[in-house]
Each structure stands twice: as C-alpha cells, then as structure tokens.
Design an enzyme around this catalytic site. Structure first.
Site, PDB file in Angstrom:
ATOM      1  N   CYS A   1      39.912  87.731  10.439  1.00 31.48           N
ATOM      2  CA  CYS A   1      38.373  87.968  10.089  1.00 31.48           C
ATOM      3  C   CYS A   1      37.644  88.242   8.868  1.00 31.48           C
ATOM      4  O   CYS A   1      38.509  89.109   8.666  1.00 31.48           O
ATOM      5  CB  CYS A   1      37.226  88.477  11.282  1.00 31.48           C
ATOM      6  SG  CYS A   1      35.704  88.079  11.861  1.00 31.48           S
TER       7      CYS A   1
ATOM      8  N   HIS B   1      36.650  80.053  16.642  1.00 30.51           N
ATOM      9  CA  HIS B   1      36.196  81.041  15.735  1.00 30.51           C
ATOM     10  C   HIS B   1      34.661  82.043  15.673  1.00 30.51           C
ATOM     11  O   HIS B   1      34.104  82.305  16.220  1.00 30.51           O
ATOM     12  CB  HIS B   1      37.359  81.539  14.702  1.00 30.51           C
ATOM     13  CG  HIS B   1      37.199  82.802  13.993  1.00 30.51           C
ATOM     14  ND1 HIS B   1      37.957  83.679  14.694  1.00 30.51           N
ATOM     15  CD2 HIS B   1      36.160  83.615  13.306  1.00 30.51           C
ATOM     16  CE1 HIS B   1      37.784  84.688  13.722  1.00 30.51           C
ATOM     17  NE2 HIS B   1      36.547  84.482  12.952  1.00 30.51           N
ATOM     18  N   GLU B   2      34.441  80.083  14.737  1.00 30.54           N
ATOM     19  CA  GLU B   2      33.339  80.501  13.983  1.00 30.54           C
ATOM     20  C   GLU B   2      31.905  80.221  15.537  1.00 30.54           C
ATOM     21  O   GLU B   2      30.735  81.088  14.987  1.00 30.54           O
ATOM     22  CB  GLU B   2      32.653  79.052  12.691  1.00 30.54           C
ATOM     23  CG  GLU B   2      33.921  79.456  12.399  1.00 30.54           C
ATOM     24  CD  GLU B   2      33.707  80.787  11.382  1.00 30.54           C
ATOM     25  OE1 GLU B   2      32.928  81.450  11.256  1.00 30.54           O
ATOM     26  OE2 GLU B   2      34.856  81.834  11.215  1.00 30.54           O
TER      27      GLU B   2
ATOM     28  N   HIS C   1      31.060  83.364  16.798  1.00 30.83           N
ATOM     29  CA  HIS C   1      30.977  84.056  15.819  1.00 30.83           C
ATOM     30  C   HIS C   1      28.478  84.450  15.902  1.00 30.83           C
ATOM     31  O   HIS C   1      27.880  85.080  15.977  1.00 30.83           O
ATOM     32  CB  HIS C   1      30.294  84.279  14.606  1.00 30.83           C
ATOM     33  CG  HIS C   1      31.545  84.859  13.665  1.00 30.83           C
ATOM     34  ND1 HIS C   1      31.773  86.503  13.130  1.00 30.83           N
ATOM     35  CD2 HIS C   1      33.130  84.403  12.794  1.00 30.83           C
ATOM     36  CE1 HIS C   1      32.913  86.705  13.028  1.00 30.83           C
ATOM     37  NE2 HIS C   1      33.475  86.192  12.758  1.00 30.83           N
TER      38      HIS C   1
END
Length: 492
Positions: free
Chosen positions: A414, A456-457, A460
């Site tokens: 990250c 993953h995004e 976020h």
C-alpha cells in the site's frame, strides 16, 4: 426517405469525425455505452441510429452539428439553419500552430498563448474555449484548496487580454472557480463581428498573469482539438538555477517521459527552455515541471529525509501516510452527472499522482490509488493493470456487488505504508458496481490479480486498509524480506 443502402452521408461523416478525433470504434462505443459492433454497422450504413444517439455522437466527437445534419439529410428531413445550442461552436477547428510562452520574473508568471487556427468544419466558428487552472501544491490538494479558498484567482489580477489578428476579442465566462476558469473568447467586439468561416485561418493570441504564490511548478498542455504543431517555451531568471523535465500521457498510453527533452539556452539574465512536437495525438497531455532554487526549496532540502525508506519516498510524492484519519473515512460519493467536472478534476489529479509514484517504483503487479491517498475526500480511484496494453480503470462511487466464494492469499503493498507487505485473502473474482460521468450505473467483473487491485482500492474508499483484511495472527513483513517486487501475482 429511400432505401438504407442510399444513406451514405451520415456513415461517411461519422467515420470522418471518429478518425480525426482519434477514436477507435471500440473507444467511441465505450464512451457512448454501446456495443462496438454497432459503431461498425453505423459506419457501414447497415444501421440508422436513433436521433438521441446521433446527438450524443455529435457532442462526443465535437462535430459542430455535422453528424446531426448528415443524419437528417439521409432521412430526407429539413436541416435547421443553426447548430443546436448544446453543440460547442469551437468544433471544426484545426490548430496549425500552438505556441505557449510562460515567463517568470521572480514574483509573477505571465503566459502568452498564440494559436494559428483553421476552420475545417461546415459552419462558422464564433467562439473559442480557453481554460485557466492553477495548483500551487501538486499532490497536496487540501493545501492547495485551502490557499485558493482564502485567496482565489480574480479577473483583476489575471488581466486577460485576447486578440484575433488585429481585432480585440470579447469574452464571456463559462466557469468561475477559485483556482479554475473557463472563458469563451468570442470572434467579436463592441465594433465588429469577425466569425471564422469554413476554410478560413486566423491567429488568436491571449495572455494573462498569475502571482508566483498561486502558480505551482508545472505547466500542462492538453490536445483537445486536432493540432499540427505544439511548442512550449519557459523562461526563468538564471539566478534561480532552474531545472525542467516533462511527462506525457494519452487515452492509449500511461505517463511517460517526454520523447524529446526540452532544450536549454541563456538569453541575458534568463534561462530559456524550449520543447515542441508535431502532430500530437488527440487527447494527449504534455506536462512540464521545474525546480527553482529559492529560500523555500533550500529550507525543504535541508530537512532530514531517509532516502532508503519507501514510505518516505511516497510521502515526498504527495501520498497520504498511515495515521491520517482520511484513510479510515468513508469517501463522499459524487452526484453524477451534476458533479462530472469535479469528478474529472479528481481523476486527473489521481493520474498526476500516479505519474510521480511510478518514477519511484516498478509495479510488476499493476497499481492503484484512491482519492483519500492524495488528500481528497471523494469516491474516486484509478487502477493501472499490469498489462501495459490495457486501459486504466477509473472507478467512481464503486461498490462490491458480488464476490467469488473461493479466495486465495497473496502479498499486497500500500502506497500509504510502503515499507511493508501483507498477506491478504481476496476472492478470486469480484463484480463491481460503479458510476459513469453521465450517471449511468454499470457492473464489471474482474478476476484474479485485477480483482485484487480493484478490491484494494474500493476498500480504501470505504475506510478499510489491507491490514484489516489479514487473517488473525498475521502481520505485515518488512519490504526487504519480500521477494515478489516487480513480478505479477501467480494463479493456477
């Protein structure tokens, strides 16, 4: 109306404007949300197309009403004498020469633009769009936004002047924001009107000034209309020991260094940097950046920095680091299409951050970045697939609609705590719901590594870090112990 085989005007016009605007049939279809084969059928004259689709194509290809007129002619309908109101009247322009000269005197920047343009369309051109955008602190959007909220750009300080040949041009405001302006330069003034008729050429010049404390160390040229030659000149006081470099990107290629470096020479007490290119690709963006030796930069360079720390390098590139509350907040969604321009701005800032980050590290698995990681509390993220031929993935207001029952564990990194890597379980595929700029909600399925990048995004944007996904008892390992840098994930 005649048989469809006789309808050739619209088909030829569509293919003409698609080609000169630099779109493939597939790319145009994606922009319009239709099947690529349908574009081929339209260009072959096998399909008629609806009036709504034709208007959308006309707007997307900036055809100044030419597609709409051709479609009506094929149908034997009367053609209106004027272009529809919503069609940009700067369409149909070919820029033969585009010259920018930016001069800094130590306190203020002055930009002078010169464009030699030709009307290659079928209707008179009566206005030309100009954009003014500044960003004092690239990579620190909240800092820049705070500055411009307190001290916005004003028309008085810009002192905008514009001419077409020897005639002064009038102008009307399209957008007026703290750090962004759009102006229609008009081919008219209080004494005369001088539209640019089909086949005619004209030289447009305009200039404005911005104080040095509002202009960041960058200048960008975006190719929005077909252009033959593009050139940029930067002039700085030699006492500031300027250094200049640049990057370029387009719809089909990621950020990369300029193919040719800027040249440098001395004129009196100024150092001049010049760069040019011929026949730039439509929608390409060329960004020149610089470093000047000032008391501020000298102070910054004296601060102790650990050059071996990956996290320190990412922080230096403007990436928000672990511990910032923004990384644990749910991002604000966009109201689309009402906030389309804001979404475009945020996505553009994400691509600029990606360019900085990719100069620091090789991402063999692809990479992604979310708006919260550059200090912007909006639901936007960009994913760069590992396949260099694949288009970047832009995610607006994304949510997880479906995931696979099966999963696997792979190491992830990250940008916001890049000194470690963590073993994270992820489903083998995911269906993501996201919103287009026009407000259309779409579902797209991603598999394996691409699913991992996208998830993953999306995490976020919901305030979740990959550490939160790791199995109990598992902790990240130092990046020095990780052996997968520069290589893609493997799947059976």
């Amino acid at each position: 109306m005649g048989d469809r085989s006789e309808r050739g005007t619209f088909a030829a016009t569509l293919k003409h404007f698609r080609t000169i605007r630099g779109y493939s049939a597939a790319a145009l279809a994606r922009r319009l949300g239709i099947d690529p084969s349908y574009v081929s059928h339209l260009e072959a004259g096998r399909e008629r197309g609806s009036s709504d689709l034709v208007r959308r194509m006309d707007k997307e290809l900036e055809a100044a009403g030419a597609l709409w007129h051709a479609w009506q002619e094929d149908e034997g309908e009367p053609v209106p004498a004027e272009t529809p109101e919503e069609t940009p009247t700067s369409t149909g322009v070919l820029v033969l020469e585009d010259e920018a000269r930016l001069t800094y005197d130590g306190t203020r920047y002055q930009l002078r633009m010169r464009r030699l343009v030709r009307n290659v369309g079928s209707v008179p051109v009566t206005r030309y769009l100009v954009r003014i955008a500044v960003d004092r602190y690239p990579g620190e959007p909240e800092r820049s936004n705070a500055l411009y909220r307190l001290r916005p750009l004003t028309w008085d300080e810009l002192r905008l002047e514009a001419q077409c040949g020897d005639e002064a041009m009038g102008w009307t405001v399209k957008h007026d924001r703290d750090a962004f302006k759009e102006i229609w330069l008009t081919f008219a003034n209080d004494q005369a009107r001088f539209p640019l008729y089909p086949g005619q050429e004209a030289e447009i010049t305009y200039s404005y000034t911005v104080s040095g404390d509002k202009w960041g160390p960058w200048f960008q040229r975006a190719v929005r209309v077909p252009t033959r030659e593009l050139s940029v000149t930067l002039a700085f006081p030699s006492a500031l020991k300027p250094t200049v470099w640049g990057t370029e990107t387009s719809l089909t290629a990621d950020f990369a260094p300029l193919r040719t470096p800027p040249t440098r020479h001395i004129e009196g007490d100024q150092t001049i940097f010049s760069w040019s290119t011929r026949d730039p690709q439509l929608h390409a963006r060329y960004r020149l950046e610089w470093r000047l030796t000032t008391p501020h930069t000298a102070e910054s360079e004296s601060e102790p920095v650990n050059p071996t720390s990956p996290s320190a390098a990412m922080a230096g590139a403007g990436i928000v680091q672990d511990g910032d509350p923004l990384l644990h907040a749910v991002a604000r969604p966009f109201d689309l299409p009402a906030e389309a321009e804001e979404a475009r701005r945020v996505v553009g800032t994400l691509f600029e951050a990606i360019a900085r980050v990719r100069q620091l590290h090789t991402f063999g698995k692809g990479m992604g970045i979310a708006a919260c990681q550059i200090g912007i509390d909006r639901a936007a993220a960009v994913v760069i697939p590992p396949d260099l031929e694949a288009d970047p993935i832009v995610l607006l207001n994304p949510d997880i609609a479906e995931t696979a029952a099966d999963s696997d564990e792979q190491y992830e990194g990250c940008l916001s705590f890049f000194d470690v890597r963590g073993l994270v379980p992820r489903p083998l595929y995911a269906v993501i719901a996201h919103t287009d700029l026009d407000g259309t909600r779409r579902l797209i399925r991603y598999e394996h590594g691409l699913a991992r990048l996208v998830l993953h995004e999306v995490d976020h944007l919901h305030g979740t870090l990959y550490r939160d996904r790791m199995l109990p008892g598992t902790t990240p390992i130092p990046v020095e112990e990780y052996r997968g840098t520069g290589h893609n994930w493997t799947y059976r």
